[in-house]
Design a protein around this motif. Sequence first.
Motif, PDB file in Angstrom:
ATOM      1  N   PRO A 147      33.319  -4.337  11.838  1.00  0.00           N
ATOM      2  CA  PRO A 147      32.227  -3.426  12.192  1.00  0.00           C
ATOM      3  C   PRO A 147      30.964  -4.149  12.657  1.00  0.00           C
ATOM      4  CG  PRO A 147      33.201  -2.833  10.086  1.00  0.00           C
ATOM      5  CD  PRO A 147      33.758  -4.174  10.439  1.00  0.00           C
ATOM      6  N   PHE A 148      30.315  -3.582  13.650  1.00  0.00           N
ATOM      7  CA  PHE A 148      28.976  -3.948  14.110  1.00  0.00           C
ATOM      8  C   PHE A 148      28.879  -5.300  14.820  1.00  0.00           C
ATOM      9  CE2 PHE A 148      28.470  -1.462  10.090  1.00  0.00           C
ATOM     10  CZ  PHE A 148      28.086  -0.262  10.679  1.00  0.00           C
ATOM     11  N   VAL A 149      29.996  -5.911  15.194  1.00  0.00           N
ATOM     12  CA  VAL A 149      29.902  -7.202  15.875  1.00  0.00           C
ATOM     13  C   VAL A 149      30.291  -7.116  17.351  1.00  0.00           C
ATOM     14  CG1 VAL A 149      30.368  -8.465  13.744  1.00  0.00           C
ATOM     15  CG2 VAL A 149      32.261  -7.957  15.312  1.00  0.00           C
ATOM     16  N   GLY A 150      30.930  -6.048  17.766  1.00  0.00           N
ATOM     17  CA  GLY A 150      31.360  -5.916  19.155  1.00  0.00           C
ATOM     18  C   GLY A 150      30.182  -5.770  20.096  1.00  0.00           C
ATOM     19  N   PRO A 151      30.368  -6.109  21.371  1.00  0.00           N
ATOM     20  CA  PRO A 151      29.267  -6.073  22.333  1.00  0.00           C
ATOM     21  C   PRO A 151      28.959  -4.678  22.865  1.00  0.00           C
ATOM     22  CG  PRO A 151      31.272  -6.795  23.420  1.00  0.00           C
ATOM     23  CD  PRO A 151      31.609  -6.656  21.959  1.00  0.00           C
ATOM     24  N   PHE A 152      29.846  -3.724  22.661  1.00  0.00           N
ATOM     25  CA  PHE A 152      29.698  -2.393  23.247  1.00  0.00           C
ATOM     26  C   PHE A 152      29.241  -1.396  22.199  1.00  0.00           C
ATOM     27  CE2 PHE A 152      31.633   1.677  24.740  1.00  0.00           C
ATOM     28  CZ  PHE A 152      30.923   1.788  25.927  1.00  0.00           C
ATOM     29  N   HIS A 153      27.949  -0.965  22.269  1.00  0.00           N
ATOM     30  CA  HIS A 153      27.390   0.000  21.320  1.00  0.00           C
ATOM     31  C   HIS A 153      27.762  -0.363  19.881  1.00  0.00           C
ATOM     32  CE1 HIS A 153      27.296   3.351  24.641  1.00  0.00           C
ATOM     33  NE2 HIS A 153      26.500   2.334  24.903  1.00  0.00           N
ATOM     34  N   PRO A 154      27.249  -1.458  19.355  1.00  0.00           N
ATOM     35  CA  PRO A 154      27.719  -1.966  18.056  1.00  0.00           C
ATOM     36  C   PRO A 154      27.555  -1.011  16.879  1.00  0.00           C
ATOM     37  CG  PRO A 154      25.735  -3.116  18.787  1.00  0.00           C
ATOM     38  CD  PRO A 154      26.206  -2.308  19.950  1.00  0.00           C
ATOM     39  N   VAL A 155      26.483  -0.196  16.866  1.00  0.00           N
ATOM     40  CA  VAL A 155      26.275   0.684  15.710  1.00  0.00           C
ATOM     41  C   VAL A 155      27.300   1.823  15.675  1.00  0.00           C
ATOM     42  CG1 VAL A 155      24.695   2.270  14.544  1.00  0.00           C
ATOM     43  CG2 VAL A 155      23.852   0.079  15.434  1.00  0.00           C
ATOM     44  N   PRO A 156      27.393   2.661  16.728  1.00  0.00           N
ATOM     45  CA  PRO A 156      28.429   3.709  16.663  1.00  0.00           C
ATOM     46  C   PRO A 156      29.838   3.139  16.629  1.00  0.00           C
ATOM     47  CG  PRO A 156      27.379   3.676  18.817  1.00  0.00           C
ATOM     48  CD  PRO A 156      26.575   2.794  17.942  1.00  0.00           C
ATOM     49  N   ASN A 157      30.032   1.973  17.254  1.00  0.00           N
ATOM     50  CA  ASN A 157      31.338   1.337  17.206  1.00  0.00           C
ATOM     51  C   ASN A 157      31.672   0.910  15.774  1.00  0.00           C
ATOM     52  OD1 ASN A 157      33.727   0.219  18.499  1.00  0.00           O
ATOM     53  ND2 ASN A 157      32.850  -1.773  18.031  1.00  0.00           N
TER      54      ASN A 157
ATOM     55  N   ILE B 178      33.133  11.549  14.219  1.00  0.00           N
ATOM     56  CA  ILE B 178      32.387  12.405  15.143  1.00  0.00           C
ATOM     57  C   ILE B 178      31.127  11.684  15.613  1.00  0.00           C
ATOM     58  CG2 ILE B 178      31.086  14.559  15.358  1.00  0.00           C
ATOM     59  CD1 ILE B 178      33.104  15.818  13.411  1.00  0.00           C
ATOM     60  N   VAL B 179      30.435  11.022  14.674  1.00  0.00           N
ATOM     61  CA  VAL B 179      29.240  10.239  15.034  1.00  0.00           C
ATOM     62  C   VAL B 179      29.615   9.137  16.024  1.00  0.00           C
ATOM     63  CG1 VAL B 179      27.477   8.655  14.146  1.00  0.00           C
ATOM     64  CG2 VAL B 179      28.061  10.736  12.857  1.00  0.00           C
ATOM     65  N   HIS B 180      30.715   8.456  15.756  1.00  0.00           N
ATOM     66  CA  HIS B 180      31.212   7.404  16.641  1.00  0.00           C
ATOM     67  C   HIS B 180      31.465   7.950  18.045  1.00  0.00           C
ATOM     68  CE1 HIS B 180      33.848   4.255  18.253  1.00  0.00           C
ATOM     69  NE2 HIS B 180      34.803   5.167  18.403  1.00  0.00           N
ATOM     70  N   THR B 181      32.126   9.093  18.122  1.00  0.00           N
ATOM     71  CA  THR B 181      32.467   9.684  19.414  1.00  0.00           C
ATOM     72  C   THR B 181      31.225  10.097  20.185  1.00  0.00           C
ATOM     73  OG1 THR B 181      34.560  10.500  18.512  1.00  0.00           O
ATOM     74  CG2 THR B 181      33.764  11.528  20.538  1.00  0.00           C
ATOM     75  N   LEU B 182      30.298  10.745  19.516  1.00  0.00           N
ATOM     76  CA  LEU B 182      29.089  11.200  20.189  1.00  0.00           C
ATOM     77  C   LEU B 182      28.149  10.040  20.515  1.00  0.00           C
ATOM     78  CD1 LEU B 182      28.317  14.457  18.177  1.00  0.00           C
ATOM     79  CD2 LEU B 182      29.464  14.228  20.393  1.00  0.00           C
ATOM     80  N   GLY B 183      28.301   8.920  19.793  1.00  0.00           N
ATOM     81  CA  GLY B 183      27.426   7.780  20.018  1.00  0.00           C
ATOM     82  C   GLY B 183      27.871   6.865  21.131  1.00  0.00           C
ATOM     83  N   GLU B 184      29.187   6.789  21.377  1.00  0.00           N
ATOM     84  CA  GLU B 184      29.639   5.880  22.427  1.00  0.00           C
ATOM     85  C   GLU B 184      30.814   6.383  23.248  1.00  0.00           C
ATOM     86  OE1 GLU B 184      31.583   2.214  21.647  1.00  0.00           O
ATOM     87  OE2 GLU B 184      32.394   2.852  19.729  1.00  0.00           O
ATOM     88  N   GLY B 185      31.276   7.585  22.976  1.00  0.00           N
ATOM     89  CA  GLY B 185      32.402   8.121  23.742  1.00  0.00           C
ATOM     90  C   GLY B 185      32.078   8.214  25.226  1.00  0.00           C
ATOM     91  N   THR B 186      33.003   7.798  26.071  1.00  0.00           N
ATOM     92  CA  THR B 186      32.784   7.800  27.510  1.00  0.00           C
ATOM     93  C   THR B 186      32.489   9.196  28.044  1.00  0.00           C
ATOM     94  OG1 THR B 186      34.304   5.936  27.705  1.00  0.00           O
ATOM     95  CG2 THR B 186      33.803   7.120  29.725  1.00  0.00           C
TER      96      THR B 186
END
Length: 199
Positions: free
Chosen positions: A94-104, A147-155
């Motif tokens: 968690p939280f280390v990826g380069p793409f939207h780290p928080v929702p990811n 749901i938070v994850h999807t709304l935070g970074e879903g394409t």
Amino acid sequence: MILGSVDPSQSLYWLTSRAAGTAALLFASASVFVGALRAGGLAGSAPRGSRRRLELAIIHEALGWATIVALLIHGFVLMGDNYLPQNFVDIAVPFVGPFHPVPNGIGIISGYVFMVLSLTYYIRDRFGEARWKAVHRLVLLAWVGSIVHTLGEGTDREQAWFLVVLAVPAIAALVALGMRVRGPARSEPAAPPGAQPTA
């Protein structure tokens, strides 16, 4: 992402991950819905071992497995993507990826919680029924996190059709949860013979 702006051969993994992620959330919402109906709602007053409870339990279990499979595809397929390359650490920590780290990160944690708590079904006897049920309810946090994850970074999170597709099963699940919390309606006690109706 605009599909026409990239080479389809480079976006195949990305498209697969998107589809699997959407499927995982839909399966999870349906699982929450059926689980709530089984625990309260429609089957709450049915006796243990009844056909209705058994059928809902089978559907609930199948939806749980479908969610787990979709989650695994959603994450691991990205390691082959050329559109947005990610390694194992990016999709597993968690939280280390380069793409939207928080929702990811929220999505990764939610995935772990959902998978682990779903699999505890098979060792629930070791927990004791009451303790296992209390722990199992934490799946709801994973569902909300997804749901938070999807709304935070879903394409597709800004697409109306996508929001409707996610909202319908989510609302149904919330209604079923409300029925679960309220519990089955209590029947009024029968009036004694000869009693007069009151205003």
